[in-house]
Design a protein around this motif. Sequence first.
Motif, mmCIF file in Angstrom:
data_model
loop_
_atom_site.group_PDB
_atom_site.id
_atom_site.type_symbol
_atom_site.label_atom_id
_atom_site.label_comp_id
_atom_site.label_asym_id
_atom_site.label_seq_id
_atom_site.Cartn_x
_atom_site.Cartn_y
_atom_site.Cartn_z
ATOM 1 N N ASP A 81 -39.164 5.009 86.028
ATOM 2 C CA ASP A 81 -40.531 5.459 86.312
ATOM 3 C C ASP A 81 -40.526 6.682 87.218
ATOM 4 N N ALA A 104 -48.235 -6.186 88.682
ATOM 5 C CA ALA A 104 -46.830 -5.828 88.918
ATOM 6 C C ALA A 104 -46.672 -4.313 89.038
ATOM 7 N N ASP A 105 -47.440 -3.551 88.248
ATOM 8 C CA ASP A 105 -47.394 -2.091 88.345
ATOM 9 C C ASP A 105 -47.877 -1.618 89.712
ATOM 10 N N ARG A 112 -43.819 6.231 82.586
ATOM 11 C CA ARG A 112 -42.828 5.180 82.325
ATOM 12 C C ARG A 112 -41.918 5.590 81.169
ATOM 13 N N ARG A 172 -44.259 -0.430 96.584
ATOM 14 C CA ARG A 172 -42.866 -0.423 97.042
ATOM 15 C C ARG A 172 -42.298 0.998 97.051
ATOM 16 N N ALA A 173 -42.679 1.788 96.029
ATOM 17 C CA ALA A 173 -42.102 3.129 95.896
ATOM 18 C C ALA A 173 -42.764 4.157 96.799
ATOM 19 N N ASP A 185 -47.858 -3.355 92.477
ATOM 20 C CA ASP A 185 -46.835 -3.745 93.450
ATOM 21 C C ASP A 185 -45.682 -2.744 93.457
ATOM 22 N N GLU A 186 -45.294 -2.292 92.266
ATOM 23 C CA GLU A 186 -44.185 -1.338 92.171
ATOM 24 C C GLU A 186 -44.545 -0.016 92.849
#
Length: 415
Positions: free
Chosen positions: A73, A194-195, A68, A201-202, A197-198
């Motif tokens: 990121d 949230a991390d 990060r 998504r990525a 989830d990110e």
Amino acid sequence: MPHGQSETEAPTIAHLGVGAFHRAHQAWYTDRAAEVGERWRIVAFTGRSATQARLLEARGGRYTLVTRGAEGDCFSEVRSIRAVHDGAERAPWEQTLAAPETHIVTLTVTEAGYLPGGTASTRLAGGLAARRASGAGPLTVISCDNLGGNGDVARDAVFDAAMRIDHTLADWIDEHVVFLSSMVDRITPRTTDADIDEVERATGIRDEGTVVTEPFSEWVIEDGFAGPRPAWERVGVRFTRDLAPYEQRKLRLLNGAHSLLAYHGLLRGIGDVASAFGDPALRDLVEEYWTVAAESCVLPRGEVEEAIAATRVRFANPRIRHLLAQIATDGAHKLPVRIVPVLDHALRSGADAAAPASVIAAWAIAGGHSPAEIDALLDGAGRTAAAMRAAIGRELRRLEEDPVAAATRVEPVRS
């Protein structure tokens, strides 16, 4: 992996305490070293909880590392952990340490793991008894915990545990096992939903074992291995015969500045490192502190200036939220090794002692500490103790009169 070599025949590192920091640091270095040298595998064991084992088992030991930076990121998959076990499982632990393919044990067990009778030292002594019985040969143990002289601390704890098992085991350990200290550094905040989830998504992968870390990383290891090791030096790891100057640099430049920001920031109602470092008055105070602290370090000036420059970048990263309240804990034990030596050097050399003295003053006000508790910090200071008290007293009076700090001050929190 060389042709014809099975997974279990690969050179092996046994790791005890497989938390987020190990995966952001030692496992990451080992994964990178495999790209430029022989591939080593890590057989990892949890410390106090089996949770990490369950998370890693879901993907065969692989996990996503989120680096990060201030601008965004980066995602990478780390594959150096090839097997993972609950640390409470005695059989796989002893089998791993008894195997001739195992050449290194690394530890991240926190300070509590080295206490007399601690679980970690008892496990390690039991594993070394199995290695002696198997005739597997010499072994290197590397402590990667944030303790000065951590290799010596580990050796003493394991010897104590071995003596309780069999005094001849302690003799065997003395002859066949090398304990090395290391200095480690990489901020690794707690992974959030949230991390995860990110990452999904990525990458398209729901990775519950995700680890988040900062771009900066450092590992300095005392040299003197008992056998082979990964090509860590080709991916940025430094080896040295004298670790003390590097530990000193980290304590005084990084950790000392962290303490300054923590106590002064809390007095101003600020919550994290990046926000505190972004405050112009605190930024100036940190720079003043670094000028004095740099003079107290024994490493070459160029290396010291390089470390300060790297720390500026780290402190300014707003996407790594390093909480001041967390840094401020246990100040009575941290300040004697982080700040008092810098203050002592400033007074002995005739330098301006206001910045280091102000850290202790801010600690006292933020935590509601008494003059007797300040004296306890200075225990052993010798002939500069009186001058230290005077310098701290001046900073206490200045802080008490500071209108900004007074306007935002909260109730004292013991630290």
